[in-house]
Write an enzyme that holds these catalytic residues in place. Sequence first.
Site, PDB file in Angstrom:
ATOM      1  N   GLU A 115       0.825  -1.203   0.000  1.00 35.02           N
ATOM      2  CA  GLU A 115       0.000   0.000   0.000  1.00 35.02           C
ATOM      3  C   GLU A 115       0.866   1.263   0.000  1.00 35.02           C
ATOM      4  O   GLU A 115       1.820   1.379   0.761  1.00 35.02           O
ATOM      5  CB  GLU A 115      -0.897  -0.012   1.237  1.00 35.02           C
ATOM      6  N   LYS A 168     -10.451   2.504  -1.678  1.00 29.49           N
ATOM      7  CA  LYS A 168     -10.530   1.859  -0.369  1.00 29.49           C
ATOM      8  C   LYS A 168     -11.831   2.219   0.343  1.00 29.49           C
ATOM      9  O   LYS A 168     -12.156   3.394   0.526  1.00 29.49           O
ATOM     10  CB  LYS A 168      -9.318   2.290   0.463  1.00 29.49           C
ATOM     11  N   CYS A 212      -5.628  -2.723   2.717  1.00 31.91           N
ATOM     12  CA  CYS A 212      -5.300  -2.652   4.136  1.00 31.91           C
ATOM     13  C   CYS A 212      -6.511  -2.840   5.049  1.00 31.91           C
ATOM     14  O   CYS A 212      -6.944  -3.963   5.247  1.00 31.91           O
ATOM     15  CB  CYS A 212      -4.546  -1.364   4.437  1.00 31.91           C
TER      16      CYS A 212
END
Length: 293
Positions: free
Chosen positions: A43, A116, A153
């Site tokens: 990331e 995300k 993540c």
Amino acid sequence: MRNVKVAATQMHCSGSIDENIEKADVLVREAANKGAQIILLQELFETPYFCQKEKSDYYCYATELEGNRAIRHFKQVAKALQVVLPISFYEKKNQARYNSIAVIDADGEVLGKYRKSHIPAGPGYEEKYYFNPGDTGFKVWNTRYAKIGVGVCWDQWYPEAARCMALMGAELLFYPTAIGSEPQDGSIDSKDHWQTCMLGHAAANLIPVVASNRIGVEEDEDSRISFYGSSFIAGPQGNKVAEANRTDEGLLVVEFDLELLEAQRLEWGIFRDRRPDLYSLLTSYDGELSIKS
């Protein structure tokens, strides 16, 4: 048989974007030399993990997809090496900012992007200051080698995200990551918990999971994070088939037979026996269904 080789990488990031892209390039080429066809980088690898502190100066890292240096670079690399590359980047779009992934296919073309969905906020991980919540929904891409889903993540802690991508036909799940110590409490070590969550996604969906985390110590004023690496590749029973250590740069390569995995999912019946008519509570925050007049 429909075999595919996947790779997870991990590296330390410096303050130089050019240096970080060059280091990532070396890992991608090494993975390709070992036969990897889909290669995962961690990331936000272009920069240090800037979310430790809320600083408006770091907004300058955001770029539009078309102008991002890493994406431009790895489009050429993907085409030359005939590999698939999910590339994490800090996305600028008009007045919004996102923690995004661009999926580059083996011909060097961008298949699309994912933003995300789950944005954390806590000491050392102040992402809500930098990112809007993702608005793309979960996505999968039919790449040259496999149909893949990618979360970023904090997404990896949510079984709903993995299940959504599996229901959309993902054959492999990828999670680029930046996670390490907790600046407010050095006694906390989430490494095992972090891995176990994703091993559960693999086991519950009978789908391999690939996770790439950064390594090294990064400091910003009084905040300090020691990123613990431990990148890994999980098999479809939730078993770790390859794992990196906490400190060394490197990569992992594992081969899977996607036709065999599909047959195993069908035989096991986990998707056949689902009861989505009973899962409406998952759309609530408090575990109670709202009554609409």
